[in-house]
Scaffold this motif. Structure first.
Motif, PDB file in Angstrom:
ATOM      1  N   LEU A 100      10.326  -0.881  -9.009  1.00  0.00           N
ATOM      2  CA  LEU A 100      10.099   0.532  -9.324  1.00  0.00           C
ATOM      3  C   LEU A 100       9.178   0.692 -10.531  1.00  0.00           C
ATOM      4  N   TYR A 101       9.377  -0.133 -11.542  1.00  0.00           N
ATOM      5  CA  TYR A 101       8.538  -0.039 -12.751  1.00  0.00           C
ATOM      6  C   TYR A 101       7.079  -0.330 -12.410  1.00  0.00           C
ATOM      7  N   LYS A 102       6.903  -1.351 -11.611  1.00  0.00           N
ATOM      8  CA  LYS A 102       5.529  -1.729 -11.215  1.00  0.00           C
ATOM      9  C   LYS A 102       4.868  -0.596 -10.448  1.00  0.00           C
ATOM     10  N   ASN A 103       5.564  -0.033  -9.499  1.00  0.00           N
ATOM     11  CA  ASN A 103       4.976   1.036  -8.683  1.00  0.00           C
ATOM     12  C   ASN A 103       4.798   2.339  -9.470  1.00  0.00           C
ATOM     13  N   LYS A 149       8.103   9.631  -5.563  1.00  0.00           N
ATOM     14  CA  LYS A 149       9.159   8.986  -4.783  1.00  0.00           C
ATOM     15  C   LYS A 149       9.890   7.932  -5.619  1.00  0.00           C
ATOM     16  N   VAL A 150       9.146   7.205  -6.461  1.00  0.00           N
ATOM     17  CA  VAL A 150       9.768   6.199  -7.331  1.00  0.00           C
ATOM     18  C   VAL A 150      10.759   6.882  -8.294  1.00  0.00           C
ATOM     19  N   VAL A 151      10.347   7.991  -8.880  1.00  0.00           N
ATOM     20  CA  VAL A 151      11.209   8.701  -9.829  1.00  0.00           C
ATOM     21  C   VAL A 151      12.461   9.223  -9.116  1.00  0.00           C
ATOM     22  N   MET A 152      12.298   9.667  -7.874  1.00  0.00           N
ATOM     23  CA  MET A 152      13.456  10.150  -7.114  1.00  0.00           C
ATOM     24  C   MET A 152      14.470   9.029  -6.872  1.00  0.00           C
ATOM     25  N   VAL A 153      13.960   7.833  -6.535  1.00  0.00           N
ATOM     26  CA  VAL A 153      14.852   6.679  -6.336  1.00  0.00           C
ATOM     27  C   VAL A 153      15.521   6.307  -7.653  1.00  0.00           C
ATOM     28  N   LEU A 154      14.740   6.315  -8.727  1.00  0.00           N
ATOM     29  CA  LEU A 154      15.272   5.972 -10.040  1.00  0.00           C
ATOM     30  C   LEU A 154      16.373   6.959 -10.451  1.00  0.00           C
ATOM     31  N   ALA A 155      16.154   8.249 -10.199  1.00  0.00           N
ATOM     32  CA  ALA A 155      17.153   9.268 -10.524  1.00  0.00           C
ATOM     33  C   ALA A 155      18.443   9.028  -9.747  1.00  0.00           C
ATOM     34  N   THR A 177       0.850  -1.196   0.000  1.00  0.00           N
ATOM     35  CA  THR A 177       0.000   0.000   0.000  1.00  0.00           C
ATOM     36  C   THR A 177       0.881   1.240   0.000  1.00  0.00           C
ATOM     37  N   PRO A 178       0.350   2.352  -0.494  1.00  0.00           N
ATOM     38  CA  PRO A 178       1.135   3.592  -0.479  1.00  0.00           C
ATOM     39  C   PRO A 178       1.670   3.934   0.902  1.00  0.00           C
ATOM     40  N   ASP A 179       0.891   3.656   1.936  1.00  0.00           N
ATOM     41  CA  ASP A 179       1.359   3.973   3.290  1.00  0.00           C
ATOM     42  C   ASP A 179       2.605   3.180   3.653  1.00  0.00           C
ATOM     43  N   ASP A 180       2.715   1.949   3.113  1.00  0.00           N
ATOM     44  CA  ASP A 180       3.911   1.134   3.364  1.00  0.00           C
ATOM     45  C   ASP A 180       5.032   1.468   2.380  1.00  0.00           C
ATOM     46  N   LEU A 181       4.657   1.713   1.132  1.00  0.00           N
ATOM     47  CA  LEU A 181       5.643   1.908   0.079  1.00  0.00           C
ATOM     48  C   LEU A 181       6.449   3.194   0.262  1.00  0.00           C
ATOM     49  N   LEU A 182       5.775   4.274   0.648  1.00  0.00           N
ATOM     50  CA  LEU A 182       6.475   5.557   0.757  1.00  0.00           C
ATOM     51  C   LEU A 182       7.637   5.516   1.749  1.00  0.00           C
ATOM     52  N   PRO A 183       7.434   5.007   2.977  1.00  0.00           N
ATOM     53  CA  PRO A 183       8.584   4.933   3.886  1.00  0.00           C
ATOM     54  C   PRO A 183       9.665   3.966   3.405  1.00  0.00           C
ATOM     55  N   SER A 184       9.249   2.884   2.719  1.00  0.00           N
ATOM     56  CA  SER A 184      10.235   1.928   2.188  1.00  0.00           C
ATOM     57  C   SER A 184      11.098   2.593   1.123  1.00  0.00           C
ATOM     58  N   LEU A 185      10.435   3.353   0.243  1.00  0.00           N
ATOM     59  CA  LEU A 185      11.178   4.067  -0.799  1.00  0.00           C
ATOM     60  C   LEU A 185      12.069   5.148  -0.191  1.00  0.00           C
ATOM     61  N   ASP A 186      11.558   5.819   0.851  1.00  0.00           N
ATOM     62  CA  ASP A 186      12.367   6.836   1.551  1.00  0.00           C
ATOM     63  C   ASP A 186      13.638   6.220   2.128  1.00  0.00           C
ATOM     64  N   THR A 212       4.053   2.474 -12.711  1.00  0.00           N
ATOM     65  CA  THR A 212       2.908   2.309 -13.626  1.00  0.00           C
ATOM     66  C   THR A 212       1.587   2.173 -12.879  1.00  0.00           C
ATOM     67  N   GLN A 213       1.648   1.668 -11.664  1.00  0.00           N
ATOM     68  CA  GLN A 213       0.408   1.426 -10.917  1.00  0.00           C
ATOM     69  C   GLN A 213       0.102   2.523  -9.903  1.00  0.00           C
ATOM     70  N   GLY A 214       1.102   3.259  -9.520  1.00  0.00           N
ATOM     71  CA  GLY A 214       0.910   4.264  -8.478  1.00  0.00           C
ATOM     72  C   GLY A 214       0.526   5.627  -9.052  1.00  0.00           C
ATOM     73  N   THR A 215       0.273   6.549  -8.159  1.00  0.00           N
ATOM     74  CA  THR A 215      -0.064   7.927  -8.542  1.00  0.00           C
ATOM     75  C   THR A 215       0.576   8.887  -7.543  1.00  0.00           C
ATOM     76  N   GLY A 216       0.516  10.182  -7.879  1.00  0.00           N
ATOM     77  CA  GLY A 216       0.872  11.241  -6.930  1.00  0.00           C
ATOM     78  C   GLY A 216       2.208  11.069  -6.253  1.00  0.00           C
ATOM     79  N   ASP A 217       2.184  11.090  -4.915  1.00  0.00           N
ATOM     80  CA  ASP A 217       3.422  11.043  -4.124  1.00  0.00           C
ATOM     81  C   ASP A 217       4.219   9.769  -4.362  1.00  0.00           C
ATOM     82  N   LEU A 218       3.511   8.678  -4.619  1.00  0.00           N
ATOM     83  CA  LEU A 218       4.206   7.414  -4.848  1.00  0.00           C
ATOM     84  C   LEU A 218       5.036   7.481  -6.136  1.00  0.00           C
ATOM     85  N   GLN A 219       4.441   7.999  -7.201  1.00  0.00           N
ATOM     86  CA  GLN A 219       5.180   8.142  -8.448  1.00  0.00           C
ATOM     87  C   GLN A 219       6.393   9.069  -8.263  1.00  0.00           C
TER      88      GLN A 219
END
Length: 620
Positions: A61-64, A75-81, A22-31, A66-73
Motif C-alpha cells: 500500500l505504501y509503495k502504491n 483506492k489505496v487510502v480506502m483499503v488503509l482506512a 499497472t493501474p488497470d491491474d491494481l484497481l480491481p486487486s485493491l477492490d 507514493t507511486q500512484g496517482t488519482g483513482d489508485l491513491q
C-alpha cells in the motif's frame, strides 16, 4: 483466528495485489481486498487484518500510495482506512510512516472524495491510539485538519457533506481523552469552528450529532470551560431545540449540558437561555411513554433541571417569585406516577428552599402536605430510599425559617417523619434528624412532645453511638442537646438520663467543633441545674471531670466555652458523687490560672468557681 478457507482467500488476494503492476491491474486487486475486509468486524476483522499485515500488505500500500496517482491513491487510502479499523494495525500504520504521507496529501489535494478518505484513514489510525495522535501532532496535523474544516464549512458540493462529517469524526478521534491534543485543538479555535458547524448544518442530523459529540469531548478541560464563559456556543446548542430536527438532537444535547452543568459559572450561562422551558417540554412530551428511550429522556431532562437548580442564579430565574414554569411544573411532579419525577420534584424543592423567602412562599402554596404525602406512601419497608432522603432534605430546608416552624408542626410533620424511624439507611436517618432538630428549635411544645417519646429518645441515643456514620452520630447528639435546651423539661431530661444519653453529651463537650461543644455544655448545665441528683452518677461514669480538665487546660479554648465550662463545674460541685472527683482532678489549679485570663467574664467565672472549690475542700 481466521477460518482456513478465508485465510487462504486473503493470501490469494494479497498475492494478486503483489503481482499487479499497472493501474488497470491494481484497481480491481485493491477492490477485491476492500470487499473482503468489509465482510468482517471486531475480532474477525482483527484476525484477517493481522494476516494481511504479516504478509506485507502495508508495504504494498505504501509503495502504491507514493507511486500512484488519482483513482489508485484513492483506492489505496480506502483499503488503509478499512485496515485501520482494526486496533492491532494502527501502530503498524504509524511505524510504516503513513501519517506524514497522508497529511501531506491532505494539505495538497483539492479532491473532496480523496480528502474524505484520508480523514477517515487518519481518524481510524488515531482512534483510541495515542501513538497515532502523537504522530499527527509531530507533523502539526491539527491545523491541517481545522483549515480543511474551515474551507469546506459552506461548500455546497454534494460530496462536501460527507467530508464534513468524516472530518468531524477525525477531530473527535484525534483529541478524545488526550489532554495535549484537546488543548491544542482549543487553542487553534476548534470550539468556535464546531459551533459554526452545528449552526450552519443544523438540518443535517448526522453532521450535527457528530459535532456535538466532538464538543462533548472538550468540556472536561479547564480551557474549554473558560472559553465557554465568553462563547455563544451554549446558546447555539440550545437553539437546536427550536429546529425541526430537535427530537434527533435531544439526547445528545442533554448529555452535553449535564456535563456542563457541573460547572457553576456555566449554570448561570445556561440560566440565561430558554433551556429550562425546553426541558419541561421534553419531559411533558415523553412522560407516560413506556419505551426505554422515552423514560431515559425524561430521566436525563429532569436530572439536568435539578443540576441547573444548584446554581444560585439559575435557581432564582426558575423560581421567578413562585411563578416560574419550572417551579410550577416541578410541584406537579410530586403527585406524578413516575418515581423519578417525584424524586426530581423533591430535589428541586430542596434547592428552591435554599432561601428563606422562597421557603415561606413554598409553605404558603401547600408544598408541605404534598411532601408529607410522598413520605406516607414511601414509609413501608419497600419505600424508595432515595426519594425519602430527597423529601426529608426539602422538609429540613423548609423548617429553617422561624415563621415556617409552627406551620410545619401544625401540619404534623414530626409524626409523619417519625414513621421513618425504623430505617437502617444512615443517609435517611441523617436527614430525619436534621428535620427534627430544625423543627424543635425555639419550639418548646414540640421539643417537649418529642423528648417525652421514650421510644424515640431510646432510638436517638442508639444513633448517638453510630461510629460508622459520623454525620448521624453528630446530628443525633446535637438533637439530644437541642431537646434539653428547647424543652426546659425535667421529664425530658430524665428520659435522656434513663436512655443513657448523658455519656454522649459529655463526649460532645470536647468536640473539635465549637458550636457542638457549646450545645453540649448548655444542655448539661440545664440538666444539672434541674435534676442534679438524677444525673450525678451518669456524669461520674461518663468521666465529666476529665472532659472539664481537658477544656480548661487548652490554651486555644475560646472564652465562651471556658465560661460555660466553669459555670457547669460550679453547679456540679454540690453533687456528692462528684465532689471527690473535682477535688482531686486538678481543676482547682487550672481554675486559679484562669483568674488571670485576659477576658473579664472568664476571670469572674473562674474566681467564683475557685471560691466554691475552696469551700468544698474545706468541707472535706
Amino acid at each position: 483466528m481466521a477460518e482456513p478457507e478465508e485465510y487462504s482467500e486473503a493470501v490469494s488476494l494479497l498475492e494478486n495485489l503483489q503481482l499487479s503492476t499497472t493501474p488497470d491491474d491494481l484497481l480491481p486487486s485493491l477492490d477485491a481486498v476492500l470487499s473482503f475486509l468489509q465482510k468482517f468486524s471486531g475480532e474477525d476483522l482483527d484476525s484477517h487484518t493481522h494476516g494481511f499485515v504479516e504478509c506485507g500488505i502495508l508495504t504494498e500500500l505504501y509503495k502504491n500510495l507514493t507511486q500512484g496517482t488519482g483513482d489508485l491513491q484513492l483506492k489505496v487510502v480506502m483499503v488503509l482506512a478499512e485496515l485501520a479499523k482494526s486496533e492491532p494495525v494502527r501502530k503498524a500504520c504509524v511505524d510504516k510512516g503513513f501519517v506524514p504521507l497522508l497529511l501531506n496529501m491532505l494539505k495538497s489535494s483539492e479532491d473532496i472524495i480523496l480528502a474524505t478518505q484520508i480523514c477517515r484513514a487518519l481518524g481510524n489510525i488515531c482512534y483510541e491510539h495515542d501513538e497515532g495522535r502523537d504522530a499527527i501532532d509531530d507533523e502539526n496535523g491539527l491545523p491541517v485538519l481545522l483549515d480543511l474544516m474551515r474551507s469546506h464549512l459552506k461548500n455546497e458540493d454534494p460530496a462536501a457533506s460527507r467530508l464534513r462529517l468524516t472530518a468531524c469524526g477525525y477531530l473527535l478521534n484525534v483529541t478524545n481523552t488526550n489532554e495535549k491534543m484537546l488543548e491544542k485543538a482549543l487553542t487553534e479555535g476548534a470550539l468556535d469552528l464546531l459551533e459554526q458547524y452545528v449552526w450552519q448544518h443544523r438540518d443535517d442530523k448526522e453532521m450535527c450529532n457528530m459535532a456535538l459529540l466532538a464538543i462533548g469531548s472538550f468540556v472536561d478541560t479547564e480551557l474549554c470551560q473558560h472559553k465557554l464563559q465568553s462563547s455563544t456556543l451554549c446558546n447555539t446548542v440550545v437553539s437546536l431545540l427550536d429546529t425541526k430536527l430537535a427530537d434527533c438532537y435531544e439526547n445528545m444535547i442533554l448529555e452535553l449540558f449535564i456535563s456542563l452543568s457541573e460547572i457553576d459559572d456555566l449554570k448561570d450561562i445556561l440560566a440565561d437561555t430558554n433551556l429550562s422551558s425546553h426541558l419541561i417540554r421534553i419531559i411533558q412530551s415523553n412522560t407516560g411513554r413506556l419505551d426505554d428511550g422515552s423514560q431515559q429522556t425524561v430521566k436525563m431532562a429532569s436530572d439536568l433541571l435539578v443540576l441547573l437548580l444548584t446554581g444560585d442564579k439559575s435557581m432564582e430565574v426558575m423560581f421567578s417569585k413562585g411563578e416560574g414554569l419550572v417551579f410550577v411544573e416541578t410541584v406537579k411532579w410530586l403527585e406524578s406516577d413516575s418515581a423519578h419525577l417525584q424524586l426530581s420534584a423533591a430535589l428541586a424543592i430542596g434547592n428552591f428552599a435554599r432561601r428563606d423567602e422562597h421557603c415561606q412562599k413554598l409553605v404558603e402554596q401547600g408544598i408541605v402536605e404534598k411532601l408529607l404525602n410522598v413520605i406516607r406512601a414511601q414509609s413501608n419497608a419497600d419505600g424508595d430510599i432515595t426519594l425519602q432522603h430527597a423529601v426529608l432534605s426539602a422538609l429540613r430546608n423548609l423548617a429553617i425559617p422561624v415563621s415556617n416552624k409552627s406551620i410545619l408542626l401544625k401540619a404534623g410533620v414530626i409524626d409523619v417523619v417519625l414513621c421513618l424511624m425504623p430505617s437502617e439507611t444512615m443517609a435517611v436517618v441523617f436527614k430525619l434528624l436534621g428535620v427534627l432538630r430544625m423543627l424543635i428549635d425555639n419550639q418548646e411544645p414540640a421539643a417537649v412532645q418529642l423528648g417525652k417519646n421514650r421510644e424515640f429518645v431510646t432510638r436517638l441515643v442508639e444513633w448517638c453511638d453510630v461510629d460508622e456514620h459520623a454525620g448521624v452520630k453528630g446530628e443525633a447528639t446535637r438533637l439530644l442537646a437541642s431537646l434539653i435546651k428547647n424543652s426546659h423539661s425535667s421529664d425530658v431530661m430524665r428520659n435522656v438520663i434513663k436512655a443513657e444519653g448523658i455519656e454522649h453529651l459529655v463526649a460532645m463537650t470536647v468536640s473539635e467543633h465549637v458550636v457542638m461543644q457549646n450545645e453540649a455544655l448548655v444542655a448539661l448545665t440545664l440538666i444539672v441545674s434541674s435534676v442534679l441528683e438524677d444525673v450525678a452518677m451518669a456524669l461520674k461514669q461518663s468521666d465529666l471531670t476529665e472532659s472539664i480538665t481537658s477544656i480548661l487546660q487548652k490554651e486555644e479554648t475560646i472564652p465562651e466555652i471556658l465560661c460555660n465550662t466553669l459555670k457547669l463545674t460550679k453547679i456540679i460541685c454540690s453533687a456528692g458523687t462528684l465532689k471527690e472527683d473535682i477535688a482531686t482532678s486538678g481543676i482547682a489549679s487550672l481554675t486559679e490560672k484562669l483568674t488571670n485570663h485576659q477576658d473579664e467574664k472568664v476571670k469572674e467565672a473562674a474566681a467564683s468557681l475557685l471560691n466554691t472549690i475552696q469551700i468544698l475542700t474545706t468541707e472535706r
